[in-house]
Write a protein that holds these residues in place. Structure first.
Motif, PDB file in Angstrom:
ATOM      1  N   GLY A  73      25.751  48.548  -8.593  1.00 23.47           N
ATOM      2  CA  GLY A  73      24.432  47.941  -8.751  1.00 23.47           C
ATOM      3  C   GLY A  73      23.858  48.154 -10.141  1.00 23.47           C
ATOM      4  O   GLY A  73      24.291  49.015 -10.900  1.00 23.47           O
ATOM      5  N   GLY A  74      22.889  47.331 -10.471  1.00 24.38           N
ATOM      6  CA  GLY A  74      22.201  47.476 -11.743  1.00 24.38           C
ATOM      7  C   GLY A  74      22.722  46.583 -12.849  1.00 24.38           C
ATOM      8  O   GLY A  74      22.245  46.658 -13.975  1.00 24.38           O
ATOM      9  N   PHE A  75      23.704  45.754 -12.540  1.00 25.97           N
ATOM     10  CA  PHE A  75      24.269  44.857 -13.545  1.00 25.97           C
ATOM     11  C   PHE A  75      24.074  43.407 -13.101  1.00 25.97           C
ATOM     12  O   PHE A  75      24.179  43.092 -11.924  1.00 25.97           O
ATOM     13  CB  PHE A  75      25.771  45.100 -13.733  1.00 25.97           C
ATOM     14  CG  PHE A  75      26.104  46.454 -14.271  1.00 25.97           C
ATOM     15  CD1 PHE A  75      26.009  46.714 -15.630  1.00 25.97           C
ATOM     16  CD2 PHE A  75      26.504  47.475 -13.429  1.00 25.97           C
ATOM     17  CE1 PHE A  75      26.312  47.964 -16.134  1.00 25.97           C
ATOM     18  CE2 PHE A  75      26.808  48.727 -13.921  1.00 25.97           C
ATOM     19  CZ  PHE A  75      26.708  48.974 -15.271  1.00 25.97           C
ATOM     20  N   GLU A  76      23.790  42.546 -14.073  1.00 26.04           N
ATOM     21  CA  GLU A  76      23.779  41.113 -13.794  1.00 26.04           C
ATOM     22  C   GLU A  76      25.204  40.691 -13.436  1.00 26.04           C
ATOM     23  O   GLU A  76      26.170  41.346 -13.844  1.00 26.04           O
ATOM     24  CB  GLU A  76      23.301  40.335 -15.030  1.00 26.04           C
ATOM     25  CG  GLU A  76      21.885  40.633 -15.435  1.00 26.04           C
ATOM     26  CD  GLU A  76      20.868  40.121 -14.430  1.00 26.04           C
ATOM     27  OE1 GLU A  76      21.115  39.063 -13.814  1.00 26.04           O
ATOM     28  OE2 GLU A  76      19.834  40.790 -14.251  1.00 26.04           O
ATOM     29  N   GLU A  77      25.360  39.616 -12.704  1.00 25.46           N
ATOM     30  CA  GLU A  77      26.683  39.200 -12.236  1.00 25.46           C
ATOM     31  C   GLU A  77      27.666  38.974 -13.381  1.00 25.46           C
ATOM     32  O   GLU A  77      28.815  39.418 -13.321  1.00 25.46           O
ATOM     33  CB  GLU A  77      26.572  37.954 -11.348  1.00 25.46           C
ATOM     34  CG  GLU A  77      25.969  38.257 -10.000  1.00 25.46           C
ATOM     35  CD  GLU A  77      26.005  37.069  -9.050  1.00 25.46           C
ATOM     36  OE1 GLU A  77      26.460  35.977  -9.440  1.00 25.46           O
ATOM     37  OE2 GLU A  77      25.581  37.249  -7.895  1.00 25.46           O
ATOM     38  N   ASP A  78      27.241  38.270 -14.424  1.00 24.05           N
ATOM     39  CA  ASP A  78      28.153  38.011 -15.541  1.00 24.05           C
ATOM     40  C   ASP A  78      28.510  39.290 -16.294  1.00 24.05           C
ATOM     41  O   ASP A  78      29.636  39.444 -16.761  1.00 24.05           O
ATOM     42  CB  ASP A  78      27.571  36.970 -16.500  1.00 24.05           C
ATOM     43  CG  ASP A  78      27.671  35.563 -15.921  1.00 24.05           C
ATOM     44  OD1 ASP A  78      28.511  35.347 -15.030  1.00 24.05           O
ATOM     45  OD2 ASP A  78      26.913  34.685 -16.370  1.00 24.05           O
ATOM     46  N   GLU A  79      27.561  40.226 -16.401  1.00 19.83           N
ATOM     47  CA  GLU A  79      27.855  41.504 -17.054  1.00 19.83           C
ATOM     48  C   GLU A  79      28.868  42.294 -16.223  1.00 19.83           C
ATOM     49  O   GLU A  79      29.787  42.905 -16.760  1.00 19.83           O
ATOM     50  CB  GLU A  79      26.576  42.319 -17.251  1.00 19.83           C
ATOM     51  CG  GLU A  79      26.798  43.636 -17.959  1.00 19.83           C
ATOM     52  CD  GLU A  79      27.353  43.498 -19.367  1.00 19.83           C
ATOM     53  OE1 GLU A  79      28.025  44.448 -19.812  1.00 19.83           O
ATOM     54  OE2 GLU A  79      27.126  42.469 -20.025  1.00 19.83           O
ATOM     55  N   LEU A  80      28.719  42.252 -14.901  1.00 18.56           N
ATOM     56  CA  LEU A  80      29.674  42.929 -14.027  1.00 18.56           C
ATOM     57  C   LEU A  80      31.064  42.305 -14.158  1.00 18.56           C
ATOM     58  O   LEU A  80      32.065  43.018 -14.179  1.00 18.56           O
ATOM     59  CB  LEU A  80      29.198  42.864 -12.574  1.00 18.56           C
ATOM     60  CG  LEU A  80      30.095  43.535 -11.539  1.00 18.56           C
ATOM     61  CD1 LEU A  80      30.385  44.980 -11.907  1.00 18.56           C
ATOM     62  CD2 LEU A  80      29.456  43.447 -10.165  1.00 18.56           C
ATOM     63  N   ARG A  81      31.133  41.002 -14.297  1.00 15.20           N
ATOM     64  CA  ARG A  81      32.435  40.341 -14.505  1.00 15.20           C
ATOM     65  C   ARG A  81      33.083  40.809 -15.810  1.00 15.20           C
ATOM     66  O   ARG A  81      34.289  41.038 -15.872  1.00 15.20           O
ATOM     67  CB  ARG A  81      32.255  38.825 -14.497  1.00 15.20           C
ATOM     68  CG  ARG A  81      31.972  38.264 -13.120  1.00 15.20           C
ATOM     69  CD  ARG A  81      31.802  36.754 -13.147  1.00 15.20           C
ATOM     70  NE  ARG A  81      31.552  36.247 -11.816  1.00 15.20           N
ATOM     71  CZ  ARG A  81      30.339  35.944 -11.336  1.00 15.20           C
ATOM     72  NH1 ARG A  81      29.262  36.066 -12.108  1.00 15.20           N
ATOM     73  NH2 ARG A  81      30.207  35.495 -10.107  1.00 15.20           N
ATOM     74  N   LYS A  82      32.282  40.974 -16.862  1.00 15.98           N
ATOM     75  CA  LYS A  82      32.813  41.478 -18.137  1.00 15.98           C
ATOM     76  C   LYS A  82      33.336  42.904 -17.973  1.00 15.98           C
ATOM     77  O   LYS A  82      34.378  43.255 -18.524  1.00 15.98           O
ATOM     78  CB  LYS A  82      31.732  41.430 -19.219  1.00 15.98           C
ATOM     79  CG  LYS A  82      31.379  40.027 -19.662  1.00 15.98           C
ATOM     80  CD  LYS A  82      30.248  40.057 -20.665  1.00 15.98           C
ATOM     81  CE  LYS A  82      29.804  38.660 -21.019  1.00 15.98           C
ATOM     82  NZ  LYS A  82      28.667  38.650 -21.951  1.00 15.98           N
ATOM     83  N   ILE A  83      32.622  43.718 -17.223  1.00 16.08           N
ATOM     84  CA  ILE A  83      33.062  45.092 -16.961  1.00 16.08           C
ATOM     85  C   ILE A  83      34.392  45.082 -16.218  1.00 16.08           C
ATOM     86  O   ILE A  83      35.304  45.852 -16.540  1.00 16.08           O
ATOM     87  CB  ILE A  83      31.985  45.862 -16.172  1.00 16.08           C
ATOM     88  CG1 ILE A  83      30.774  46.126 -17.063  1.00 16.08           C
ATOM     89  CG2 ILE A  83      32.533  47.158 -15.584  1.00 16.08           C
ATOM     90  CD1 ILE A  83      29.549  46.624 -16.337  1.00 16.08           C
ATOM     91  N   LEU A  84      34.534  44.206 -15.239  1.00 17.81           N
ATOM     92  CA  LEU A  84      35.775  44.115 -14.465  1.00 17.81           C
ATOM     93  C   LEU A  84      36.947  43.688 -15.358  1.00 17.81           C
ATOM     94  O   LEU A  84      38.049  44.234 -15.247  1.00 17.81           O
ATOM     95  CB  LEU A  84      35.603  43.146 -13.298  1.00 17.81           C
ATOM     96  CG  LEU A  84      34.695  43.659 -12.181  1.00 17.81           C
ATOM     97  CD1 LEU A  84      34.305  42.521 -11.244  1.00 17.81           C
ATOM     98  CD2 LEU A  84      35.361  44.789 -11.420  1.00 17.81           C
ATOM     99  N   VAL A  85      36.697  42.764 -16.258  1.00 19.81           N
ATOM    100  CA  VAL A  85      37.752  42.334 -17.186  1.00 19.81           C
ATOM    101  C   VAL A  85      38.137  43.485 -18.113  1.00 19.81           C
ATOM    102  O   VAL A  85      39.321  43.741 -18.341  1.00 19.81           O
ATOM    103  CB  VAL A  85      37.312  41.084 -17.983  1.00 19.81           C
ATOM    104  CG1 VAL A  85      38.272  40.788 -19.117  1.00 19.81           C
ATOM    105  CG2 VAL A  85      37.193  39.886 -17.057  1.00 19.81           C
ATOM    106  N   ARG A  86      37.147  44.215 -18.631  1.00 15.87           N
ATOM    107  CA  ARG A  86      37.453  45.367 -19.479  1.00 15.87           C
ATOM    108  C   ARG A  86      38.211  46.445 -18.714  1.00 15.87           C
ATOM    109  O   ARG A  86      38.988  47.198 -19.296  1.00 15.87           O
ATOM    110  CB  ARG A  86      36.171  45.960 -20.078  1.00 15.87           C
ATOM    111  CG  ARG A  86      35.614  45.144 -21.225  1.00 15.87           C
ATOM    112  CD  ARG A  86      34.565  45.916 -22.008  1.00 15.87           C
ATOM    113  NE  ARG A  86      33.485  46.444 -21.223  1.00 15.87           N
ATOM    114  CZ  ARG A  86      32.298  45.864 -21.050  1.00 15.87           C
ATOM    115  NH1 ARG A  86      32.039  44.715 -21.621  1.00 15.87           N
ATOM    116  NH2 ARG A  86      31.375  46.441 -20.319  1.00 15.87           N
TER     117      ARG A  86
END
Length: 120
Positions: A73-86
């Motif tokens: 929690g605490g992340f916008e959806e697109d930011e969370l997607r970037k985290i998952l890619v990283r």
């Protein structure tokens, strides 16, 4: 002749000691800078670590985006997607339109599980 050899030896030893000292100091500086950056971006580093934890679960090669979003929690959806890619994950869209994520490092495991389901 002896004084020339001693001078050469002193120069070589001095160069080696100076080079090693410079290397050690640069390595310490680099390690310190890495720690500072990790502290500066601690939330993102920990989010990637947490994402890898969920995606490395023994029983599940895939996780739904909804599950990951609830636990990270605490992340916008697109930011969370970037985290998952990283973190080393790829997105898989299922036939029902749902979004799932899987680590690239577990692709062989996923393919093997699909194969074993089809042969049963």
């Amino acid at each position: 002749m002896e004084s020339a050899i001693l001078a050469l030896l002193g120069t070589v030893v001095g160069g080696i000691v100076g080079g090693l000292t410079s290397y050690v100091l640069q390595k310490q500086r680099f390690d310190q800078e890495v720690k500072l950056k990790q502290e500066e971006y601690k939330t993102e580093f920990m989010a990637e670590t947490t994402a890898r934890h969920f995606l490395n679960h023994k029983s599940f090669t895939d996780r739904s985006f909804e599950t990951l979003k609830n636990h990270l929690g605490g992340f916008e959806e697109d930011e969370l997607r970037k985290i998952l890619v990283r973190a080393g994950a790829i997105r898989v869209m299922r036939d029902d339109g749902s979004e799932w994520w899987r680590l690239l490092s577990r692709m062989d495991e996923f393919i093997e599980s699909k194969r074993s389901k089809h042969t049963d």
